[in-house]
Design a protein around this motif. Structure first.
Motif, PDB file in Angstrom:
ATOM      1  N   ARG A  97      44.327  35.789  27.074  1.00 49.70           N
ATOM      2  CA  ARG A  97      44.657  37.187  27.337  1.00 49.70           C
ATOM      3  C   ARG A  97      45.315  37.801  26.093  1.00 49.70           C
ATOM      4  O   ARG A  97      45.020  38.936  25.712  1.00 49.70           O
ATOM      5  CB  ARG A  97      45.602  37.292  28.547  1.00 49.70           C
ATOM      6  N   ASP A 154      36.958  44.209  27.618  1.00 51.36           N
ATOM      7  CA  ASP A 154      37.448  44.668  28.933  1.00 51.36           C
ATOM      8  C   ASP A 154      36.842  43.835  30.065  1.00 51.36           C
ATOM      9  O   ASP A 154      37.525  43.494  31.042  1.00 51.36           O
ATOM     10  CB  ASP A 154      37.114  46.149  29.131  1.00 51.36           C
ATOM     11  N   GLU A 155      35.553  43.494  29.917  1.00 53.87           N
ATOM     12  CA  GLU A 155      34.895  42.660  30.933  1.00 53.87           C
ATOM     13  C   GLU A 155      35.511  41.260  30.970  1.00 53.87           C
ATOM     14  O   GLU A 155      35.695  40.675  32.047  1.00 53.87           O
ATOM     15  CB  GLU A 155      33.391  42.574  30.644  1.00 53.87           C
ATOM     16  N   SER A 156      35.841  40.731  29.803  1.00 52.77           N
ATOM     17  CA  SER A 156      36.475  39.403  29.731  1.00 52.77           C
ATOM     18  C   SER A 156      37.878  39.418  30.355  1.00 52.77           C
ATOM     19  O   SER A 156      38.272  38.468  31.040  1.00 52.77           O
ATOM     20  CB  SER A 156      36.563  38.941  28.270  1.00 52.77           C
ATOM     21  N   LEU A 157      38.620  40.508  30.122  1.00 52.97           N
ATOM     22  CA  LEU A 157      39.950  40.638  30.723  1.00 52.97           C
ATOM     23  C   LEU A 157      39.849  40.722  32.250  1.00 52.97           C
ATOM     24  O   LEU A 157      40.695  40.170  32.979  1.00 52.97           O
ATOM     25  CB  LEU A 157      40.657  41.887  30.175  1.00 52.97           C
ATOM     26  N   LEU A 158      38.800  41.362  32.718  1.00 57.31           N
ATOM     27  CA  LEU A 158      38.571  41.447  34.168  1.00 57.31           C
ATOM     28  C   LEU A 158      38.253  40.069  34.745  1.00 57.31           C
ATOM     29  O   LEU A 158      38.726  39.706  35.834  1.00 57.31           O
ATOM     30  CB  LEU A 158      37.416  42.429  34.451  1.00 57.31           C
ATOM     31  N   LEU A 159      37.462  39.273  34.000  1.00 60.65           N
ATOM     32  CA  LEU A 159      37.146  37.905  34.441  1.00 60.65           C
ATOM     33  C   LEU A 159      38.407  37.039  34.471  1.00 60.65           C
ATOM     34  O   LEU A 159      38.543  36.154  35.335  1.00 60.65           O
ATOM     35  CB  LEU A 159      36.106  37.271  33.497  1.00 60.65           C
ATOM     36  N   ASP A 170      41.310  38.136  35.281  1.00 60.63           N
ATOM     37  CA  ASP A 170      42.024  38.549  36.496  1.00 60.63           C
ATOM     38  C   ASP A 170      41.396  37.936  37.753  1.00 60.63           C
ATOM     39  O   ASP A 170      42.115  37.588  38.707  1.00 60.63           O
ATOM     40  CB  ASP A 170      42.018  40.082  36.625  1.00 60.63           C
ATOM     41  N   THR A 171      40.074  37.781  37.738  1.00 60.16           N
ATOM     42  CA  THR A 171      39.392  37.241  38.926  1.00 60.16           C
ATOM     43  C   THR A 171      39.319  35.720  38.930  1.00 60.16           C
ATOM     44  O   THR A 171      38.914  35.112  39.931  1.00 60.16           O
ATOM     45  CB  THR A 171      37.961  37.810  39.015  1.00 60.16           C
ATOM     46  N   LYS A 231      34.074  47.103  25.111  1.00 61.41           N
ATOM     47  CA  LYS A 231      33.586  47.029  26.503  1.00 61.41           C
ATOM     48  C   LYS A 231      33.494  45.570  26.950  1.00 61.41           C
ATOM     49  O   LYS A 231      33.868  45.217  28.082  1.00 61.41           O
ATOM     50  CB  LYS A 231      32.227  47.703  26.595  1.00 61.41           C
ATOM     51  N   TYR A 286      36.871  33.610  34.248  1.00 59.02           N
ATOM     52  CA  TYR A 286      36.786  33.522  32.785  1.00 59.02           C
ATOM     53  C   TYR A 286      36.711  32.057  32.345  1.00 59.02           C
ATOM     54  O   TYR A 286      37.385  31.187  32.885  1.00 59.02           O
ATOM     55  CB  TYR A 286      38.019  34.173  32.144  1.00 59.02           C
TER      56      TYR A 286
END
Length: 219
Positions: free
Chosen positions: A109, A168-173, A175-176, A165, A179
């Motif tokens: 992160r 941002d998708e990696s940061l979202l992964l 969170d879920t 972009k 990743y």
């Protein structure tokens, strides 16, 4: 006796006339020389003036050309991000630790957020540079050079927008909790591969197969 005196007087008169004539000739010769010297001086001065004028005329276009071709301010050197320089501290794996534990998630992160911040700063710097340097140059060559430079900068910024972009998708992964796992086969991508490419979504095997298929489709 009177005749002798008369002859003597005539001789004196002739002598005086000869001396006077000699003086006149000498005076004329001196005046002629003076005139000639004055004429030479005037000709030399005239030549010097013409030469000076010609030199000034020749020098003027060079000065004007130098002023015309004065280079515009160049954009400051692009600051490389921590990812490009490789200044971040690699994660030290511990024996038997769980893959994508809290420490590893915090590590990636930090890398992703730092990378994104550097890219945003670079984009903002480019915008300010283009606003400051935008000018309507009268010379078509200068205009073309500036447009070419701006086009290159815009292409670079466009690539960086796409990269942001993906970050941002990696940061979202992160969170879920997805990743670090291959989106095709589901296996672990690996710490070292993720450090080399934090936005990776495929393991090395799936990425290799994907590149082979891409080459075949182009062929």
């Amino acid at each position: 006796m009177a005749v002798a005196k008369k002859k003597t007087a005539q001789k004196k008169t002739v002598k005086k006339k000869a001396v006077a004539k000699k003086k006149t000739v000498k005076t004329k010769s001196t005046a002629k020389k003076t005139t000639k010297k004055s004429s030479v001086k005037k000709t030399t001065a005239k030549k010097a003036a013409v030469k000076k004028k010609t030199t000034t005329k020749k020098a003027a276009p060079k000065k004007a050309a130098a002023k015309k071709k004065a280079p515009a301010k160049k954009q400051p050197a692009r600051k490389k991000s921590a990812m490009e320089v490789g200044t971040f501290t690699p994660y030290e794996e511990k024996r038997g630790e769980e893959y994508m534990n809290a420490e590893q998630i915090a590590h990636f992160r930090s890398i992703l957020e730092s990378w994104k911040r550097d890219l945003l700063e670079e984009m903002e710097r480019t915008v300010h540079h283009m606003q400051d340097e935008a000018a309507n140059f009268p010379d078509p060559n200068d205009r073309a050079s500036q447009e070419s430079e701006f086009a290159l900068e815009l292409r670079t910024r466009d690539r960086e927008r796409k990269l942001i972009k993906k970050i941002d998708e990696s940061l979202l992964l992160l969170d879920t909790g997805d990743y670090g796992y291959c989106e095709v086969c589901g296996v672990e991508i690996g710490i070292r591969r993720l450090e080399a490419r934090p936005t990776a979504t495929l393991c090395i095997d799936c990425k290799t197969l994907d590149e082979i298929r891409e080459k075949q489709s182009w062929g």
